[in-house]
Design an enzyme around this catalytic site. Structure first.
Site, PDB file in Angstrom:
ATOM      1  N   ARG A  88       7.535   9.517 -10.321  1.00 29.07           N
ATOM      2  CA  ARG A  88       6.701   8.458 -10.905  1.00 29.07           C
ATOM      3  C   ARG A  88       5.235   8.610 -10.522  1.00 29.07           C
ATOM      4  O   ARG A  88       4.925   9.155  -9.469  1.00 29.07           O
ATOM      5  CB  ARG A  88       7.199   7.072 -10.508  1.00 29.07           C
TER       6      ARG A  88
ATOM      7  N   CYS B 280      -8.565  -6.365  -1.537  1.00 29.20           N
ATOM      8  CA  CYS B 280      -8.192  -5.225  -2.385  1.00 29.20           C
ATOM      9  C   CYS B 280      -8.159  -3.910  -1.609  1.00 29.20           C
ATOM     10  O   CYS B 280      -9.037  -3.622  -0.799  1.00 29.20           O
ATOM     11  CB  CYS B 280      -9.180  -5.095  -3.544  1.00 29.20           C
TER      12      CYS B 280
ATOM     13  N   ASP C 179      -2.793  -3.011   3.570  1.00 26.27           N
ATOM     14  CA  ASP C 179      -3.237  -1.637   3.817  1.00 26.27           C
ATOM     15  C   ASP C 179      -4.520  -1.622   4.649  1.00 26.27           C
ATOM     16  O   ASP C 179      -5.284  -2.579   4.632  1.00 26.27           O
ATOM     17  CB  ASP C 179      -3.499  -0.919   2.486  1.00 26.27           C
TER      18      ASP C 179
HETATM   19  C1  LIG Z   1       3.662   2.007  -4.880  1.00 22.42           C
HETATM   20  C2  LIG Z   1       3.518   3.264  -5.600  1.00 22.42           C
HETATM   21  C3  LIG Z   1       4.422   3.625  -6.602  1.00 22.42           C
HETATM   22  C4  LIG Z   1       5.587   2.743  -7.015  1.00 22.42           C
HETATM   23  O1  LIG Z   1       6.462   2.601  -5.983  1.00 22.42           O
HETATM   24  P1  LIG Z   1       7.841   1.838  -6.203  1.00 22.42           P
HETATM   25  O2  LIG Z   1       8.410   1.777  -4.824  1.00 22.42           O
HETATM   26  O3  LIG Z   1       8.656   2.675  -7.143  1.00 22.42           O
HETATM   27  O4  LIG Z   1       7.533   0.502  -6.772  1.00 22.42           O
HETATM   28  C5  LIG Z   1       4.246   4.823  -7.230  1.00 22.42           C
HETATM   29  N1  LIG Z   1       3.248   5.660  -6.889  1.00 22.42           N
HETATM   30  C6  LIG Z   1       2.354   5.349  -5.934  1.00 22.42           C
HETATM   31  C7  LIG Z   1       1.282   6.298  -5.609  1.00 22.42           C
HETATM   32  C8  LIG Z   1       2.459   4.138  -5.260  1.00 22.42           C
HETATM   33  O5  LIG Z   1       1.573   3.815  -4.315  1.00 22.42           O
HETATM   34  S1  SF4 Z   2      -6.158  -6.429  -5.671  1.00 22.82           S
HETATM   35 FE1  SF4 Z   2      -7.908  -5.145  -6.341  1.00 22.82          FE
HETATM   36  S2  SF4 Z   2      -7.167  -4.117  -8.202  1.00 22.82           S
HETATM   37 FE2  SF4 Z   2      -5.780  -5.864  -7.830  1.00 22.82          FE
HETATM   38  S3  SF4 Z   2      -6.653  -7.570  -9.024  1.00 22.82           S
HETATM   39 FE3  SF4 Z   2      -7.464  -7.723  -6.957  1.00 22.82          FE
HETATM   40  S4  SF4 Z   2      -9.442  -6.635  -7.028  1.00 22.82           S
HETATM   41 FE4  SF4 Z   2      -8.254  -6.011  -8.835  1.00 22.82          FE
END
Ligand SMILES: *Cc1c(COP(=O)(O)O)cnc(C)c1O
Ligand code: SF4
Length: 368
Positions: free
Chosen positions: A115, A131, A292
């Site tokens: 993915r 964010c 994060d």
């Molecule tokens: C979070 C994330 C996903 C999706 O992760 P799921 O655990 O499948 O929801 C895919 N790629 C990246 C880079 C991510 O940070």
């Molecule tokens: S977390 Fe960051 S990317 Fe998501 S809605 Fe808020 S400002 Fe936009």
């Protein structure tokens, strides 16, 4: 007209309920903010100091959810700059998840085998103070457009190991319906994709954006999952509920990704209330994300214990559907790992001992 709208009391309902009006009238300066809340000295200085590296924008709708006199209001913490955003801390990084290092082409992050994240927008109705993607959000050069977006989609078309595309940003719903429709159509034609996801905070910060026209576009897409980002029950308004109902009626499968934030949602009761409301609107709590290590979030960071306490308060006490996974996205691009409270208290070759949600001890015998 509505007197509950403070400084916007004279705005007619047709304007207030129009997302374009909301978008045009966002609060993006100190003077406007002062007409809505009692701005503290710290907030005032922060708007001057921090503006350069992460801008402020707040829709009138979201601004009205803020407590005008309480700087600790959970909505205000998420939307109004604070001097603590200038603090640095060990482990802080501009790109905490090493997304740039996992980007094979502009606009794509390919970390997991099957993915990808696809960046399509650098805009959001409200810029969340917590964010993770401050390095990209608000920066027009950060999202591919035209030929570069075409190359990003071609990468997905040509890689048949990819089964899941997460359309992200910024907020993809800042795209026009036409652009979004074309994107969904093109992704929908890729045979190796099982599903398409859209990550958006519009249902929280600009629920007016979810209208019939948008839903008509979403309805045409196959296997569409929409991930929202509700963090606090104050965000659970009738407007937001209606937005979720409309998305679900349009055939989208809804999930919520809450970010665990100090001063916002570390109290278990807050999350219980939030998640029960989400389920009422067919939105399944999917993740609680540990904050994060991005710049400007020193005052939001929590310990793992805060997250485990929340999960413990949910599991067994409320519907299993209201219990998300609590995950840490490992710095340096290690991916997401779940953090689970200790239910397993001893494990021998034959006997396993658990503590259940009530604190009672129960055994399990394993096959030999
Ligand atoms: C979070 C994330 C996903 C999706 O992760 P799921 O655990 O499948 O929801 C895919 N790629 C990246 C880079 C991510 O940070
Ligand atoms: S977390 Fe960051 S990317 Fe998501 S809605 Fe808020 S400002 Fe936009």
């Amino acid at each position: 007209m509505s007197t509950g709208r403070g400084v916007w009391a004279d705005v007619i309902d047709d304007d207030w309920n129009d997302w374009r009006w909301q978008q045009r009238h966002r609060i993006d300066g100190l003077e406007m903010l002062e007409s809505v809340i009692d701005v503290t000295a710290s907030e005032r200085e922060a708007i001057r100091e921090c503006k350069a590296w992460f801008r402020m924008a707040i829709t009138p709708y979201y601004a009205l959810l803020m407590d005008p006199t309480d700087p600790d209001c959970p909505i205000r913490r998420q939307a109004v700059p604070h001097l603590d955003e200038c603090l640095t801390y060990p482990g802080m990084s501009d790109d905490p998840l090493a997304e740039e290092a996992h980007s094979p082409v502009d606009g794509v992050v390919h970390r997991y085998p099957d993915r990808v994240l696809l960046y399509v927008s650098h805009n959001c109705p409200v810029y969340c103070r917590h964010c993770t993607r401050k390095r990209k959000v608000g920066d027009p050069s950060s999202t591919p457009a035209g030929q570069r977006l075409d190359a990003a989609i071609r990468y997905i078309e040509q890689n048949d190991k990819i089964h899941d595309v997460l359309i992200s940003g910024g907020d993809p719903l800042t795209l026009s319906n036409q652009v979004l429709g074309r994107l969904l159509e093109r992704l929908g034609r890729i045979p190796h994709l099982d599903l398409i996801r859209i990550g958006t905070r519009n249902p929280v910060t600009l629920p007016q954006r979810i209208d019939e026209e948008l839903c008509a576009v979403l309805r045409t897409s196959r296997s569409l999952y929409v991930h929202t980002h509700f963090n606090h029950p104050k965000e659970c308004t009738p407007e937001a509920g209606r937005a979720l109902d409309m998305l679900a009626d349009a055939g989208c499968v809804l999930g919520n990704q809450m970010v665990l934030l100090k001063g916002v949602n570390t109290e278990p009761a807050v999350v219980v209330e939030l998640n029960r409301w989400l389920l009422r609107h067919r939105c399944r709590p999917y993740y609680i994300l540990h904050c994060d290590a991005a710049p400007g979030v020193a005052h939001f960071r929590t310990t793992l214990d805060d997250g485990r306490r929340v999960i413990k308060a949910l599991r067994g006490h409320v519907s299993g559907l209201a219990v998300p996974q609590y995950v840490v996205d490992l710095s340096g691009g290690g991916g997401k790992v779940p953090v689970v409270p200790d239910y397993l208290i001893a494990e021998g070759p034959q006997e396993v001992v658990f503590r259940n949600y009530q604190g009672r001890v129960h055994g399990l015998t394993q096959p030999q």
